[in-house]
Motif scaffolding. Structure first.
Motif, PDB file in Angstrom:
ATOM      1  N   LEU A  58       0.828  -1.109  -0.025  1.00  0.00           N
ATOM      2  CA  LEU A  58       0.134  -0.100  -0.056  1.00  0.00           C
ATOM      3  C   LEU A  58       0.963   1.350   0.157  1.00  0.00           C
ATOM      4  N   GLN A  59       2.051   1.268   0.703  1.00  0.00           N
ATOM      5  CA  GLN A  59       2.857   2.261   0.763  1.00  0.00           C
ATOM      6  C   GLN A  59       3.514   2.658  -0.739  1.00  0.00           C
ATOM      7  N   SER A  60       3.838   1.515  -1.334  1.00  0.00           N
ATOM      8  CA  SER A  60       4.373   1.558  -2.820  1.00  0.00           C
ATOM      9  C   SER A  60       3.321   2.203  -3.672  1.00  0.00           C
ATOM     10  N   GLN A  61       2.162   1.877  -3.511  1.00  0.00           N
ATOM     11  CA  GLN A  61       1.155   2.294  -4.225  1.00  0.00           C
ATOM     12  C   GLN A  61       0.584   3.720  -4.092  1.00  0.00           C
ATOM     13  N   LYS A  62       0.715   4.244  -2.801  1.00  0.00           N
ATOM     14  CA  LYS A  62       0.648   5.636  -2.289  1.00  0.00           C
ATOM     15  C   LYS A  62       1.977   6.482  -3.188  1.00  0.00           C
ATOM     16  N   GLU A  63       3.058   5.961  -3.144  1.00  0.00           N
ATOM     17  CA  GLU A  63       4.196   6.456  -3.506  1.00  0.00           C
ATOM     18  C   GLU A  63       4.012   6.812  -4.953  1.00  0.00           C
ATOM     19  N   ALA A  64       3.722   5.664  -5.704  1.00  0.00           N
ATOM     20  CA  ALA A  64       3.380   5.744  -7.310  1.00  0.00           C
ATOM     21  C   ALA A  64       2.259   6.839  -7.565  1.00  0.00           C
ATOM     22  N   GLU A  65       1.226   6.773  -6.619  1.00  0.00           N
ATOM     23  CA  GLU A  65       0.285   7.615  -7.164  1.00  0.00           C
ATOM     24  C   GLU A  65       0.676   9.175  -6.851  1.00  0.00           C
ATOM     25  N   TRP A  66       1.509   9.430  -5.770  1.00  0.00           N
ATOM     26  CA  TRP A  66       1.916  10.741  -5.415  1.00  0.00           C
ATOM     27  C   TRP A  66       2.898  11.066  -6.683  1.00  0.00           C
ATOM     28  N   GLN A 101       6.800  16.757 -24.206  1.00  0.00           N
ATOM     29  CA  GLN A 101       7.001  15.725 -24.766  1.00  0.00           C
ATOM     30  C   GLN A 101       7.551  14.480 -23.748  1.00  0.00           C
ATOM     31  N   HIS A 102       8.618  15.189 -23.097  1.00  0.00           N
ATOM     32  CA  HIS A 102       9.246  14.256 -22.294  1.00  0.00           C
ATOM     33  C   HIS A 102       8.485  13.992 -20.919  1.00  0.00           C
ATOM     34  N   LEU A 103       7.733  14.816 -20.558  1.00  0.00           N
ATOM     35  CA  LEU A 103       6.874  14.745 -19.173  1.00  0.00           C
ATOM     36  C   LEU A 103       5.581  13.634 -19.814  1.00  0.00           C
ATOM     37  N   ARG A 104       5.067  13.975 -21.043  1.00  0.00           N
ATOM     38  CA  ARG A 104       4.174  12.883 -21.434  1.00  0.00           C
ATOM     39  C   ARG A 104       4.523  11.536 -21.532  1.00  0.00           C
ATOM     40  N   ALA A 105       5.778  11.415 -21.702  1.00  0.00           N
ATOM     41  CA  ALA A 105       6.423   9.867 -22.009  1.00  0.00           C
ATOM     42  C   ALA A 105       6.408   9.515 -20.325  1.00  0.00           C
ATOM     43  N   GLN A 106       6.867  10.335 -19.318  1.00  0.00           N
ATOM     44  CA  GLN A 106       7.274   9.956 -18.286  1.00  0.00           C
ATOM     45  C   GLN A 106       5.839   9.709 -17.527  1.00  0.00           C
ATOM     46  N   GLN A 107       4.841  10.554 -17.720  1.00  0.00           N
ATOM     47  CA  GLN A 107       3.517  10.338 -17.347  1.00  0.00           C
ATOM     48  C   GLN A 107       2.969   8.643 -17.701  1.00  0.00           C
ATOM     49  N   SER A 108       3.296   8.457 -18.980  1.00  0.00           N
ATOM     50  CA  SER A 108       2.557   7.315 -19.345  1.00  0.00           C
ATOM     51  C   SER A 108       3.140   6.142 -18.601  1.00  0.00           C
ATOM     52  N   ARG A 109       4.480   6.272 -18.641  1.00  0.00           N
ATOM     53  CA  ARG A 109       5.206   5.097 -17.779  1.00  0.00           C
ATOM     54  C   ARG A 109       4.795   5.032 -16.504  1.00  0.00           C
ATOM     55  N   GLN A 110       4.644   6.257 -15.871  1.00  0.00           N
ATOM     56  CA  GLN A 110       4.352   6.183 -14.417  1.00  0.00           C
ATOM     57  C   GLN A 110       2.812   5.872 -14.189  1.00  0.00           C
ATOM     58  N   GLU A 111       1.966   5.988 -15.254  1.00  0.00           N
ATOM     59  CA  GLU A 111       0.586   5.554 -15.060  1.00  0.00           C
ATOM     60  C   GLU A 111       0.676   3.943 -15.118  1.00  0.00           C
ATOM     61  N   GLU A 112       1.310   3.315 -16.041  1.00  0.00           N
ATOM     62  CA  GLU A 112       1.495   1.881 -16.048  1.00  0.00           C
ATOM     63  C   GLU A 112       2.185   1.445 -14.762  1.00  0.00           C
ATOM     64  N   ALA A 114       1.961   2.842 -11.856  1.00  0.00           N
ATOM     65  CA  ALA A 114       1.126   2.916 -10.581  1.00  0.00           C
ATOM     66  C   ALA A 114      -0.055   1.695 -10.840  1.00  0.00           C
ATOM     67  N   LEU A 115      -0.416   1.508 -11.988  1.00  0.00           N
ATOM     68  CA  LEU A 115      -1.296   0.357 -12.336  1.00  0.00           C
ATOM     69  C   LEU A 115      -0.758  -0.888 -11.732  1.00  0.00           C
ATOM     70  N   GLU A 116       0.421  -1.205 -12.068  1.00  0.00           N
ATOM     71  CA  GLU A 116       0.836  -2.363 -11.795  1.00  0.00           C
ATOM     72  C   GLU A 116       0.770  -2.762 -10.130  1.00  0.00           C
ATOM     73  N   VAL A 117       1.575  -1.421  -9.456  1.00  0.00           N
ATOM     74  CA  VAL A 117       1.522  -1.454  -8.038  1.00  0.00           C
ATOM     75  C   VAL A 117       0.171  -1.610  -7.315  1.00  0.00           C
ATOM     76  N   MET A 118      -0.818  -0.937  -8.133  1.00  0.00           N
ATOM     77  CA  MET A 118      -2.332  -1.070  -7.591  1.00  0.00           C
ATOM     78  C   MET A 118      -2.622  -2.556  -7.539  1.00  0.00           C
ATOM     79  N   GLU A 119      -2.378  -3.072  -8.778  1.00  0.00           N
ATOM     80  CA  GLU A 119      -2.763  -4.638  -9.030  1.00  0.00           C
ATOM     81  C   GLU A 119      -2.055  -5.322  -7.917  1.00  0.00           C
TER      82      GLU A 119
END
Ligand SMILES: [Zn+2]
Length: 237
Positions: A58-66, A101-112, A114-119
């Motif tokens: 849950l801590q990892s999930q929170k950190e990924a979300e932040w 552009q760089h931030l969008r790529a980072q966002q997309s990676r981070q979304e993935e 965060a999803l993994e961590v949540m699962e």
């Protein structure tokens, strides 16, 4: 007390002693059971470990979300700057475009991520719920069987005291030497120092008594023993 009476009393004493032995064995087994349960301890440890893993998940999930929120904020700020038309310097504009552009790529990676961590956290939650349920059931069952065990322990103790009192009453009129002989014999003969005479034979070892042996068992002033197994013979007329 006549010889026949002594033999009869000893036989009754033996019945009591056998019952006391069974009772003591049950008391000991019960005491061991009541002392503790390895399975339950194992389940408690397992559940605690699952709980710890879930907390970490849950801590990892929170950190990924932040991290994702932070990225979203930065991206949104820079996009606003980019599309507001406030920047006219081409070099500055280019740098900003690159950053977005760089931030969008980072966002997309981070979304993935965060999803993994949540699962992963969800799966840990399920494992933890199962462990908790199993533990609860085991605890309840343990409490139930414990309650029964405690009740049984008290019953056994009452019964033991009752038998002990009966034994004392029964043994009181017996000659001390005879009692000693009985105790010694009992130890060497699997708890059976006395054997009944049934159908002219020793009930324990089945050896057939001769007519004169039978006669002695019935009338002798001395207690007779079986010529084969050595137990004191008791004739129940
Ligand atoms: Zn015998």
């Amino acid at each position: 007390m006549s010889t026949t009476q002594s033999a009869a009393t000893l036989f009754q004493l033996q019945q009591l002693d056998l019952e006391l032995e069974r009772l003591t064995a049950e008391q000991q087994a019960l005491a061991n059971t009541l002392q503790g349960n390895t399975q339950l301890r194992k389940l408690r440890m397992e559940q605690a470990r699952e709980q710890q893993e879930l907390r970490a998940g849950l801590q990892s999930q929170k950190e990924a979300e932040w991290t994702l929120e932070e990225l979203n904020r930065r991206l949104s700020t820079q996009e606003q700057r980019l599309y507001s038309g406030s920047i006219s310097n081409p070099k500055e504009l280019y740098t900003l475009q690159q950053e977005v552009q760089h931030l969008r790529a980072q966002q997309s990676r981070q979304e993935e991520m965060a999803l993994e961590v949540m699962e992963a956290a969800e799966s840990l939650q399920e494992t933890m719920s199962r462990a908790t349920e199993t533990l609860q059931q085991a605890e309840e069952e343990w409490a139930r069987s414990n309650a029964e065990g405690i009740l049984r322990r008290d019953q056994l103790e009452t019964k033991r005291q009752e038998l002990q009192r009966k034994r004392e009453q029964l043994a009181a009129p017996l000659d001390a030497e005879l009692l000693k002989r009985y105790e010694t014999l009992r130890r060497s003969k699997q708890g059976r120092a006395i054997s009944k005479v049934e159908q002219n034979s020793c009930q324990w070892c089945r050896v057939i008594l001769t007519p004169s042996e039978l006669q002695r068992v019935r009338v002798s002033k001395e207690l007779q023993t079986c010529s084969n197994c050595g137990r004191i013979l008791y004739y129940d007329r």
